[in-house]
Design an enzyme around this catalytic site. Structure first.
Site, PDB file in Angstrom:
ATOM      1  CB  CYS A  71      -1.119  -0.165   1.193  1.00 30.48           C
ATOM      2  SG  CYS A  71      -0.124   0.456   2.355  1.00 30.48           S
TER       3      CYS A  71
ATOM      4  CB  CYS B 250       4.472  -0.071   1.412  1.00 30.90           C
ATOM      5  SG  CYS B 250       3.719  -1.277   2.131  1.00 30.90           S
TER       6      CYS B 250
ATOM      7  CB  CYS C  33      49.972  -8.908  -6.829  1.00 32.30           C
ATOM      8  SG  CYS C  33      49.472  -7.079  -7.508  1.00 32.30           S
TER       9      CYS C  33
ATOM     10  CB  CYS D  78      45.548  -7.550 -10.231  1.00 29.07           C
ATOM     11  SG  CYS D  78      47.228  -7.774 -10.607  1.00 29.07           S
TER      12      CYS D  78
ATOM     13  CG  ASP E 262       9.143  31.406 -33.021  1.00 33.34           C
ATOM     14  OD1 ASP E 262       9.594  32.650 -32.288  1.00 33.34           O
ATOM     15  OD2 ASP E 262       9.227  30.662 -33.589  1.00 33.34           O
TER      16      ASP E 262
ATOM     17  CG  ASP F  94      12.242  25.859 -33.605  1.00 32.66           C
ATOM     18  OD1 ASP F  94      11.701  26.785 -33.595  1.00 32.66           O
ATOM     19  OD2 ASP F  94      11.981  25.382 -35.322  1.00 32.66           O
TER      20      ASP F  94
ATOM     21  CG  ASP G  58      11.687  30.033 -29.689  1.00 28.29           C
ATOM     22  OD1 ASP G  58      11.306  31.074 -29.967  1.00 28.29           O
ATOM     23  OD2 ASP G  58      11.574  29.441 -31.112  1.00 28.29           O
TER      24      ASP G  58
END
Length: 819
Positions: free
Chosen positions: A15, A18, A83, A86, A496, A695, A699
């Protein structure tokens, strides 16, 4: 290393409390800067500093609360280590610099790497690449499981577990209910009143109580342990009261009365069934995301040294050459380098017509190659593809919290404790008034069981998921749910002009041969275009392009000369010609020609005159023509009750001409780029809620200043980044559709909230017995049985989710441009 933002798939939430519990707990952790838990999507979006708190501690906190984050684990052999340093190096890289890795541990002696990770954030191929980058290699054993599907596998496993528990519950609860009801209504013989029958009822009820209902007990325990209360507490309390009261009747000889084992068993079984239906329906509201994820191909055909190789999609790198056959889905974004085809981009734009593609043009991952063999170069792969970004954007929008959800969140936070108090008050009042313990207990159980915080928690997010998903299917991307809500409230749309309402580039509109010239329109066009072949001016280029599209054969001009500010001159087909502004031709323009020029200019067109040495031969007009869907889009906006304003840097005459063509009277012309946001602010000062459509880079400030910025998807990245809603199709008809989807979504949310609030406001008092004194009501309402309460509780959540699903299934085809 800076902050990380991860989306964690969480299972086990029953629910909205939770989700609130996870949100509250994580928000208090040092190093966690932002948390947003979405109950409907079952996801937690967490921003944290891994230097302060590692990811595994965050997941540990979630686990302590009783929930689980879906993760994958894998053991792989490592090569190249010499080793222990690493091994330490590999651990450091994966644990600190690979977002999504929970824990990585390398055993140098056995040369094995154990890694646990979030498949939703990092793939196994990404982990392999990280290790390879520091000079080591991993041998990945193919186990037939795609890591990308781990979450789905986990979800399915959880659902199967719940199904099994339900079927076990039903197998025991159904005969228990039938036998108990038959005994109560005298449908069976005296044997049913024997003492052994109640023990038989206990035997049937116990598996339901502690197997089918075990999740509720565990959920309640973990919730109370963290000093919160969720739905599990109510169900566990309600069913336990009925079960343990009945058990006490059996065990204590001093007590006598009716047992209610069937009540506890049927309550648990019905609610479990309701949760299964809810999960199934809830999954459908997120169907759009699943569809988008399903668009990504699993493999790609690479071309290398003339040979074809089928490789996993994760192996494709930027710069790879990919071959796509007809009918195949394009795996990644790229540029066509060979071949021609038509590509179905409906997943991106919502438009059904295929788009022609040829060398030099872009293709998008997830789209379908229809009929040609195409080779293209990969430019964006993995999480950088357009499809991956769309999926991420939709997920973020679905995961964000809309303002309209605030009231439901506040109520949900105190809901369960409030219901428990009401249940206890109900019991106290009825026992005090009637002196009868059992009927008072039954009313208390009914109150506990009928209360439903889930409906409140699902009301908003399921509708948001459906609305944003529907938008994505139609090429409309809401960046966040706040944008979805605000778009529904807009009353003004500012557009625009250049590149938004119009194509954004000049195009020849009229070619008029003058009477007496003896020329046709085609001949005038050929002369003008041939003369402009040497020009670099945008208008000249548009005339050449128009003539070429018409199939005209052009001559190379001789003695070409550009006269700055006036036009061009030269020799075409042996004739000396001039093409330019009307004012350049002086007395050559007769009154009739001047009137024609003025008429075209009044329509907002740029007029060019073609003349020989002694007379005018023709007139050409050039204009930034309308986009095909501009008229329809603006008409739809007006139909939605919105005021439309054109905002442009062009002169008023041109702007009015465009406005007249599309049916817009409100014009703001001669507005410089830096003044556009000021115009938006003026409208807002007048109490208008403004949406800005643009665009271009100029703008971007206005898009940011508006209440909602609509960015055309084919525009610049800056505009798209600034916009709140992205029209990936580039079509203006997406604007009214976006607003309509927003309004439908908010309407659905209000319906859901109404259903959820009314359900609880009405039925909790009914369960408490408020109708008991009134004989006009049927007995089952005056004394509401807990079984009916459980049925009503299950139905409430399903009704809310199903209402949201109606939105996802709605048809919005009326807003698309007719094909």
């Amino acid at each position: 290393m800076g902050e990380q933002s991860l989306t964690l798939p969480v299972t086990g939430m029953s629910c909205v409390n939770c989700a609130a519990n996870i949100n509250k707990t994580l928000d208090q952790l040092d190093g966690v800067t932002k948390v947003n838990v979405n109950f409907a999507a079952e996801q937690a979006m967490v921003t944290f500093d891994p230097e302060v708190i590692p990811l595994d501690q965050i997941l540990g906190k979630i686990a302590d609360l009783g929930f689980k984050v879906v993760a994958a684990e894998k053991n792989m052999p490592v090569t190249g280590m010499s080793c222990a340093n690493c091994a330490a190096n590999i651990e450091k890289i994966l644990n600190r610099e690979a977002p999504g890795v929970i824990n990585a541990s390398v055993n140098f002696a056995s040369e094995q790497l154990f890694v646990s990770y979030l498949p939703s954030e990092i793939s196994m191929d990404d982990i392999v690449s990280r290790v390879k980058e520091i000079g080591f290699d991993l041998i990945v054993a193919g186990d037939g499981i795609d890591e990308a599907d781990v979450e789905e596998i986990a979800r399915n496993r959880e659902i199967q577990d719940q199904k099994q528990k339900f079927f076990v519950g039903a197998a025991f609860a159904l005969p228990l209910f039938l036998l108990s009801m038959s005994r109560d209504f005298g449908l069976v013989g005296p044997w049913s009143h024997g003492a052994w029958v109640n023990w038989f009822f206990l035997a049937l009820a116990t598996p339901v109580q502690f197997y089918t209902g075990w999740d509720y007990y565990m959920g309640a325990y973990k919730s109370l342990k963290n000093k919160t209360a969720n739905m599990d507490v109510l169900i566990a309390l309600g069913s336990s009261v009925a079960y343990f009261y009945s058990l006490a009747i059996l065990l204590l000889s001093s007590l006598d009365g009716h047992v209610y084992f069937e009540t506890s068993a049927v309550i648990i079984t019905l609610i479990k069934f309701g949760k299964l239906l809810e999960a199934r329906t809830k999954g459908k509201t997120g169907g759009a995301i699943k569809k988008l994820i399903g668009l990504t191909p699993k493999t790609a055909t690479l071309l290398k040294d003339g040979s074809e190789t089928l490789v996993p999609i994760s192996s494709v790198k930027t710069g790879d050459i990919i071959l796509i056959r007809p009918g195949e889905r394009i795996p990644v974004d790229g540029i066509v380098i060979e071949g021609q085809s038509a590509v179905d981009e409906s997943m991106l734009s919502g438009e059904p017509l295929p788009v022609d593609k040829s060398p030099g043009e872009g293709v998008t991952g997830g789209t379908v190659n229809k009929d040609g063999l195409v080779k293209f170069k990969a430019t964006r792969v993995g999480k950088d593809t357009a499809l991956a970004q769309i999926i991420r954007m939709v997920q973020e929008a679905q995961g964000s919290r809309a303002p309209i959800q605030a009231l439901a969140d506040r109520v949900a936070a105190v809901f369960v404790p409030g219901v428990i108090i009401i249940a206890l008050i109900t019991f106290g009042i009825w026992w005090g008034v009637t002196g009868e313990f059992v009927p008072s207990m039954i009313r208390m159980v009914a109150v506990l069981v009928i209360a439903c915080p889930c409906a409140l928690g699902l009301a908003t997010p399921t509708a948001i998921m459906a609305g944003t998903g529907k938008g994505a299917e139609n090429g409309i991307l809401f960046k966040r749910s706040q944008a979805l809500e605000m778009a529904a409230k807009l009353d003004t749309i500012v557009m625009d002009k250049t590149g938004t309402i119009t194509q954004g580039h000049p195009s020849v509109v009229d070619v008029i041969p003058l009477e007496g010239s003896g020329l046709t329109g085609q001949e005038v066009l050929v002369m003008a275009a041939s003369l402009e072949k040497g020009s670099e001016h945008p208008i000249g280029k548009s005339i050449v392009a128009f003539a070429t599209d018409k199939g005209a054969a052009l001559d190379d001009p001789k003695e070409f000369k550009a006269h700055s500010g006036f036009g061009v001159a030269g020799q075409v087909l042996g004739d000396k010609l001039r093409l330019g502004k009307p004012g350049w031709f002086g007395t050559l323009l007769t009154e009739a020609v001047s009137q024609q020029v003025a008429s075209l200019q009044n329509e907002g067109k740029t007029v060019m005159v073609l003349a020989g040495e002694s007379e005018v031969l023709g007139i050409l007009s050039v204009s930034d023509v309308l986009k095909p869907d501009s008229k329809q889009a603006i008409a739809s906006l007006k139909k939605e009750g919105l005021r439309v304003i054109i905002l442009t840097g062009d002169n008023l005459q041109t702007a009015r001409a465009i406005g007249k063509e599309v049916g817009v009277d409100d014009i703001a012309a001669d507005v410089r780029p830096e003044e556009k946001s000021g115009k938006i602010e003026q409208l807002q000062d007048g109490k208008a809620l403004v949406g800005m459509v643009g665009d271009g880079i100029n703008d971007a400030p206005a898009l940011a200043r508006a209440d909602i910025g609509f960015a055309i998807g084919t525009g610049t990245d800056v505009a798209i980044e600034t916009g709140d809603v992205i029209l990936s199709s580039g079509r203006l008809t997406g604007i009214p559709l976006a607003i309509h989807i927003s309004r439908r979504t908010i309407h659905t949310i209000r319906q859901n909230l109404f259903l959820a609030f009314v359900y609880n406001i009405v039925l909790i008092p009914v369960a408490a017995g408020i109708l008991a004194p009134f004989d006009m009501f049927p007995q089952f309402l005056r004394q509401l049985h807990p079984i009916l309460a459980a049925l009503a509780m299950a139905a409430s959540s399903i009704s809310v989710v199903s209402n949201s699903l109606r939105l996802y299934r709605a048809d919005f085809s009326g807003f698309k441009e007719p094909n």
